[in-house]
Design an enzyme around this catalytic site. Structure first.
Site, mmCIF file in Angstrom:
data_model
loop_
_atom_site.group_PDB
_atom_site.id
_atom_site.type_symbol
_atom_site.label_atom_id
_atom_site.label_comp_id
_atom_site.label_asym_id
_atom_site.label_seq_id
_atom_site.Cartn_x
_atom_site.Cartn_y
_atom_site.Cartn_z
ATOM 1 N N ASP A 127 0.823 -1.208 0.000
ATOM 2 C CA ASP A 127 0.000 0.000 0.000
ATOM 3 C C ASP A 127 0.864 1.269 0.000
ATOM 4 O OD1 ASP A 127 -2.388 1.690 0.361
ATOM 5 O OD2 ASP A 127 -3.325 -0.249 0.773
ATOM 6 N N HIS A 128 0.204 2.408 0.082
ATOM 7 C CA HIS A 128 0.837 3.694 -0.213
ATOM 8 C C HIS A 128 2.107 3.935 0.607
ATOM 9 C CE1 HIS A 128 -0.409 5.780 3.502
ATOM 10 N NE2 HIS A 128 -1.465 4.973 3.435
#
Ligand code: JB2
Length: 204
Positions: A127-128
């Site tokens: 994820d980010h």
């Protein structure tokens, strides 16, 4: 392509689905003749062919072997080929290093950096703001929720979860299914929930 074991089958399928072609495979096993219909050469055959510039990918799961082969092919002037399975979801705002594979069902979200010669295996989720170094393997179904830093040569086993903001030192091994709640030192092996250090044998 280099390597004709189990991982090679996944890489071939990903390349074909991406619209590419694997002309041949190099493997050190003299008994190996073909994989999924693709001819296999041994390293001597490859030298004898004295080919010019090639695109290549190292399809070997073991991080240190994959690293060694990658560096030798780059040193010989060949061009690493990056494979992104069309059934993965990769943000346009993520960077994937050369010679890496993003497998089927994997998700790579924005502001992620992935180094060269990595495996983001089937259904892994990054994820980010995660940063993944070179020659890493993020195993099938592993979960990196946000801002995780993974240094070079790390192996994260299938289904492991690394909590946001955790840093994993170079060449560490995270056991399958672990939940990593603390930073992990270089060369360590950790597993369990919460993950604990089991050994730290490899020198820095
Ligand atoms: O130095 C080498 C070399 N070392 C191993 N040069 C060349 N050209 N080939 C090498 N190999 C070859 O890699 C072996 O001869 C063998 O054909 C292949 C490794 O196959 P194996 O099936 O043992 O592992 P794998 O790397 O394809 O798959 C592992 O990693 C994947 C990510 C397995 O654990 C899989 O289950 C896993 N999904």
């Amino acid at each position: 392509m280099i390597g004709c074991g189990g991982h090679a089958k996944v890489v071939v399928d990903s390349i074909v689905r991406q619209g590419g072609i694997v002309d041949w495979i190099v493997d050190e096993n003299p008994q190996a003749r073909s994989l999924l219909g693709i001819p296999i050469l041994n390293p001597e055959d490859l030298e004898a062919k004295s080919l010019g510039l090639m695109f290549f990918i190292v399809a070997i799961g073991d991080n240190s072997t994959r690293r060694m082969k990658y560096l030798s092919f780059v040193a010989a002037g060949h061009e690493p080929f990056t494979v992104i399975h069309p059934g993965s979801i990769v943000s346009e705002r993520a960077d994937i290093g050369s010679g890496s594979l993003v497998g089927a069902g994997a998700v790579v979200n924005p502001a992620v950096e992935i180094g060269v010669n990595c495996i983001v295996n089937t259904s892994a989720s990054i994820d980010h703001d995660c940063q993944i170094g070179d020659h890493c393997h993020i195993g099938p179904g592993a979960r990196l929720p946000a801002s995780v830093v993974v240094e070079d040569g790390v192996f994260i086993g299938a289904g492991a979860t690394v909590l946001p903001g955790i840093e994993i030192g170079s060449n560490a091994t995270i056991g399958a299914g672990s939940v990593v709640t603390r930073n992990v030192a270089n060369n360590s092996t950790v597993f369990g929930n919460p993950a604990r250090v089991r050994t730290s044998t490899r020198p820095d």
